[in-house]
Design a protein around this motif. Structure first.
Motif, PDB file in Angstrom:
ATOM      1  N   VAL A 187       0.837  -1.194   0.000  1.00  0.00           N
ATOM      2  CA  VAL A 187       0.000   0.000   0.000  1.00  0.00           C
ATOM      3  C   VAL A 187       0.874   1.247   0.000  1.00  0.00           C
ATOM      4  CG1 VAL A 187      -1.831   1.253   1.206  1.00  0.00           C
ATOM      5  CG2 VAL A 187      -1.738  -1.254   1.334  1.00  0.00           C
ATOM      6  N   HIS A 188       0.563   2.197  -0.898  1.00  0.00           N
ATOM      7  CA  HIS A 188       1.269   3.472  -0.926  1.00  0.00           C
ATOM      8  C   HIS A 188       0.240   4.598  -0.987  1.00  0.00           C
ATOM      9  CE1 HIS A 188       4.348   6.364  -2.978  1.00  0.00           C
ATOM     10  NE2 HIS A 188       4.251   6.574  -1.689  1.00  0.00           N
ATOM     11  N   ARG A 189       0.186   5.407   0.066  1.00  0.00           N
ATOM     12  CA  ARG A 189      -0.731   6.555   0.088  1.00  0.00           C
ATOM     13  C   ARG A 189       0.010   7.770  -0.432  1.00  0.00           C
ATOM     14  NH1 ARG A 189      -2.926   5.076   5.953  1.00  0.00           N
ATOM     15  NH2 ARG A 189      -4.525   3.561   5.361  1.00  0.00           N
ATOM     16  N   GLN A 221      -0.695  11.671  -2.091  1.00  0.00           N
ATOM     17  CA  GLN A 221      -1.611  12.770  -2.406  1.00  0.00           C
ATOM     18  C   GLN A 221      -3.070  12.349  -2.243  1.00  0.00           C
ATOM     19  OE1 GLN A 221      -0.190  13.601  -6.330  1.00  0.00           O
ATOM     20  NE2 GLN A 221       1.458  14.937  -5.604  1.00  0.00           N
ATOM     21  N   GLY A 222      -3.350  11.693  -1.126  1.00  0.00           N
ATOM     22  CA  GLY A 222      -4.728  11.323  -0.813  1.00  0.00           C
ATOM     23  C   GLY A 222      -5.248  10.103  -1.529  1.00  0.00           C
ATOM     24  N   VAL A 223      -4.431   9.535  -2.430  1.00  0.00           N
ATOM     25  CA  VAL A 223      -4.862   8.343  -3.159  1.00  0.00           C
ATOM     26  C   VAL A 223      -4.130   7.115  -2.620  1.00  0.00           C
ATOM     27  CG1 VAL A 223      -5.025   7.224  -5.414  1.00  0.00           C
ATOM     28  CG2 VAL A 223      -5.297   9.707  -5.221  1.00  0.00           C
ATOM     29  N   GLU A 224      -4.880   6.089  -2.321  1.00  0.00           N
ATOM     30  CA  GLU A 224      -4.281   4.872  -1.798  1.00  0.00           C
ATOM     31  C   GLU A 224      -4.127   3.838  -2.908  1.00  0.00           C
ATOM     32  OE1 GLU A 224      -5.125   3.299   2.348  1.00  0.00           O
ATOM     33  OE2 GLU A 224      -6.168   1.805   1.163  1.00  0.00           O
ATOM     34  N   ARG A 225      -2.886   3.607  -3.303  1.00  0.00           N
ATOM     35  CA  ARG A 225      -2.619   2.629  -4.351  1.00  0.00           C
ATOM     36  C   ARG A 225      -2.290   1.295  -3.700  1.00  0.00           C
ATOM     37  NH1 ARG A 225       0.900   6.093  -8.794  1.00  0.00           N
ATOM     38  NH2 ARG A 225       0.081   8.125  -8.222  1.00  0.00           N
ATOM     39  N   VAL A 226      -2.950   0.239  -4.164  1.00  0.00           N
ATOM     40  CA  VAL A 226      -2.780  -1.071  -3.550  1.00  0.00           C
ATOM     41  C   VAL A 226      -2.509  -2.132  -4.618  1.00  0.00           C
ATOM     42  CG1 VAL A 226      -3.803  -2.803  -2.028  1.00  0.00           C
ATOM     43  CG2 VAL A 226      -4.462  -0.392  -1.788  1.00  0.00           C
ATOM     44  N   ASN A 243      -6.525   1.604  -7.583  1.00  0.00           N
ATOM     45  CA  ASN A 243      -5.876   2.813  -8.097  1.00  0.00           C
ATOM     46  C   ASN A 243      -4.573   2.556  -8.849  1.00  0.00           C
ATOM     47  OD1 ASN A 243      -7.842   4.692  -7.112  1.00  0.00           O
ATOM     48  ND2 ASN A 243      -7.035   4.297  -5.066  1.00  0.00           N
ATOM     49  N   GLU A 276       2.483   5.208   8.013  1.00  0.00           N
ATOM     50  CA  GLU A 276       1.108   5.418   7.569  1.00  0.00           C
ATOM     51  C   GLU A 276       0.985   5.637   6.060  1.00  0.00           C
ATOM     52  OE1 GLU A 276      -1.521   5.026   9.562  1.00  0.00           O
ATOM     53  OE2 GLU A 276       0.020   4.416  10.998  1.00  0.00           O
ATOM     54  N   THR A 277       2.118   5.819   5.379  1.00  0.00           N
ATOM     55  CA  THR A 277       2.043   6.137   3.950  1.00  0.00           C
ATOM     56  C   THR A 277       2.516   5.006   3.052  1.00  0.00           C
ATOM     57  OG1 THR A 277       4.197   7.179   4.143  1.00  0.00           O
ATOM     58  CG2 THR A 277       2.288   8.625   4.253  1.00  0.00           C
TER      59      THR A 277
END
Length: 182
Positions: free
Chosen positions: A26-28, A30-35, A107, A136-137
């Motif tokens: 998971v990489h957060r 700019q408000g988008v969570e890419r998984v 995403n 958290e990111t």
DNA sequence: AGGATGATATCC
DNA sequence: GATATCATCCTC
């Protein structure tokens, strides 16, 4: 979904590599969570592994790999692609797991098969080198699966220079997954 | 089969 | 400071 802890990474690299299969990266950003689900990895052992960057000893580049476990080791390869690794084992060992392919979960619009492409797709670049994965990111979570994935072991890719280490079975992937490189 | 493209290590 | 090498990917 439970986040992997520092202790998870602080174990033998080939064990960590296999257990990472089926987990979500998971990489957060700019408000988008890419998984993306991890479907293919390679284990790079300590200084004795001729295919590992750390086999030449501690340098500025490999300092992250010699650092504490649970951190990201990101570097530029062939001038245009990044490779994303997870540091394993206690500080001073110099071991890591290379993430080679992901199955898109959320995403992810671009292709995620191959280390260079998955970094591009996940928005990972060398500014994330040394980033803490217990954060958290950028982190990895365990996924509850109905049954554990069927793991296949194979020789690593692109390490012909590593003599007898070149054909050791340190590449692991989920059998039958469409996103594993051929 | 080969080119793109840049950081790094290892020489002078 | 020069150069050989590289845990890749795309096009032909």
């Amino acid at each position: 979904m439970e986040k992997l802890t520092r202790e998870f990474y602080n174990r033998e690299t080939s064990i960590v590599a296999q257990e990472l299969l089926g987990c979500n990266l998971v990489h957060r950003l700019q408000g988008v969570e890419r998984v993306g689900k991890i479907v293919e990895v390679e284990a790079y052992l300590g200084q004795h592994d001729l295919a590992s960057h750390t086999s030449k000893g501690l340098t500025k580049r490999t300092a992250t790999m010699f650092g504490p476990p649970g951190h990201a080791y990101v570097y530029l390869i062939y001038g245009m692609y990044h490779c994303f690794n997870v540091v394993t084992e206690p500080a001073g060992i110099g071991a890591a797991v290379l993430i080679r392919a992901l199955e898109p979960i959320a995403n992810l619009t671009e292709r995620t098969t191959g280390p260079g492409l998955l970094c591009k797709s996940m928005g990972i670049d060398k500014t994330l080198n040394g980033a803490d994965l217990v954060s958290e990111t950028l982190f990895i979570t365990k996924v509850k699966a109905a049954q554990p994935p069927h793991i296949v072991a194979a020789p690593r890719i692109g390490v012909h220079y590593a003599k007898e280490w070149a054909h050791k079975l340190l590449r692991f992937y989920i059998q039958g997954n469409a996103y594993v490189s051929q």
